[in-house]
Motif scaffolding. Structure first.
Motif, PDB file in Angstrom:
ATOM      1  N   LEU A   9      38.567  46.577  46.009  1.00  0.00           N
ATOM      2  CA  LEU A   9      39.734  45.695  45.992  1.00  0.00           C
ATOM      3  C   LEU A   9      40.993  46.445  45.579  1.00  0.00           C
ATOM      4  CD1 LEU A   9      38.091  42.555  44.369  1.00  0.00           C
ATOM      5  CD2 LEU A   9      38.923  42.740  46.726  1.00  0.00           C
ATOM      6  N   ARG A 116      34.894  33.346  44.549  1.00  0.00           N
ATOM      7  CA  ARG A 116      36.312  33.721  44.600  1.00  0.00           C
ATOM      8  C   ARG A 116      36.653  34.395  45.919  1.00  0.00           C
ATOM      9  NH1 ARG A 116      36.251  37.674  39.670  1.00  0.00           N
ATOM     10  NH2 ARG A 116      34.378  36.537  39.355  1.00  0.00           N
ATOM     11  N   PHE A 117      35.677  35.010  46.587  1.00  0.00           N
ATOM     12  CA  PHE A 117      35.955  35.653  47.868  1.00  0.00           C
ATOM     13  C   PHE A 117      36.254  34.644  48.976  1.00  0.00           C
ATOM     14  CE2 PHE A 117      33.492  39.819  46.840  1.00  0.00           C
ATOM     15  CZ  PHE A 117      34.537  40.237  46.039  1.00  0.00           C
ATOM     16  N   THR A 120      39.904  34.458  48.507  1.00  0.00           N
ATOM     17  CA  THR A 120      40.470  35.719  48.991  1.00  0.00           C
ATOM     18  C   THR A 120      40.502  35.726  50.518  1.00  0.00           C
ATOM     19  OG1 THR A 120      39.608  36.865  47.047  1.00  0.00           O
ATOM     20  CG2 THR A 120      40.239  38.238  48.931  1.00  0.00           C
ATOM     21  N   ILE A 155      47.020  39.751  47.237  1.00  0.00           N
ATOM     22  CA  ILE A 155      45.778  38.961  47.273  1.00  0.00           C
ATOM     23  C   ILE A 155      44.602  39.791  46.761  1.00  0.00           C
ATOM     24  CG2 ILE A 155      44.101  37.880  48.831  1.00  0.00           C
ATOM     25  CD1 ILE A 155      46.664  37.145  50.573  1.00  0.00           C
ATOM     26  N   LEU A 156      44.461  41.001  47.253  1.00  0.00           N
ATOM     27  CA  LEU A 156      43.332  41.841  46.821  1.00  0.00           C
ATOM     28  C   LEU A 156      43.444  42.212  45.352  1.00  0.00           C
ATOM     29  CD1 LEU A 156      42.891  44.100  49.965  1.00  0.00           C
ATOM     30  CD2 LEU A 156      41.541  42.117  49.286  1.00  0.00           C
ATOM     31  N   THR A 159      42.625  39.186  43.230  1.00  0.00           N
ATOM     32  CA  THR A 159      41.183  38.961  43.164  1.00  0.00           C
ATOM     33  C   THR A 159      40.546  39.920  42.169  1.00  0.00           C
ATOM     34  OG1 THR A 159      41.159  38.233  45.477  1.00  0.00           O
ATOM     35  CG2 THR A 159      39.046  38.875  44.507  1.00  0.00           C
TER      36      THR A 159
END
Length: 183
Positions: A9, A116-117, A120, A155-156, A159
């Motif tokens: 990530l 959570r992905f 994402t 975003i990454l 996360t």
């Protein structure tokens, strides 16, 4: 999420950042690259105490499914790049790639039991769609690149930072709690 997931990530966030920042021109690239590197280092630091649950490698079937998901992702990326080029719409490439990357997070979320992905993946897909809409509306390829690149990086990295908010405790074996997944 383990350190490998955190590394993926963080590094891919930096790659998207550099892609987006490159739209600002060569004169600003050193400054934006340095800023992105500093943010990536900070993101990595937020999860420095993350460890592999149970200290065991992923089961073989999980590794194989993950390899297939990634292989399909790279094939889809090649297809959208080729399609955008062939149709004379290269400004859509980065938006379409972000859509593919976002969609790849959905089976990864299930495979690694990382809810959570799903968020994402949804946000990455939406960012790519916005980039495509901007391109179709006639904005320049650099505007699309900056919008998608910076959005995907945030975003990454966001996360990855969520790792810090996960309660810490003894490591659990894969399948007993949070998985050992990587994006």
């Amino acid at each position: 999420m383990d350190r490998t997931g955190l590394a993926f990530l963080t590094v891919f966030g930096l790659a998207w950042w550099l892609l987006g920042a490159s739209a600002l021109g060569e004169s600003l690239l050193p400054v934006t690259a340095l800023a992105g590197g500093a943010v990536a280092a900070g993101v990595w630091r937020t999860g420095r105490d993350v460890r592999h649950p149970g200290g065991r490698p992923l089961p073989g079937d999980v590794r194989r499914r993950f390899a297939w998901i990634n292989a399909l992702q790279w094939l889809a990326i090649a297809a959208v790049v080729g399609g955008a080029e062939a149709s004379g719409r290269p400004e859509l490439i980065f938006g379409l790639v972000a859509v593919v990357v976002g969609l790849h997070f959905l089976p990864v979320a299930a495979l690694f039991r990382q809810p959570r992905f799903h968020v994402t993946g949804t946000l990455m897909t939406a960012t790519g769609a916005v980039g495509c809409a901007i391109g179709v509306a006639g904005e320049s390829a650099s505007t699309v690149r900056m919008t998608v690149g910076v959005g995907a990086a945030v975003i990454l990295w966001g996360t990855a930072c969520l790792v810090r908010h996960k309660p810490t405790g003894p490591a659990e074996p894969f399948g007993a709690g949070e998985s050992a997944g990587t994006p």
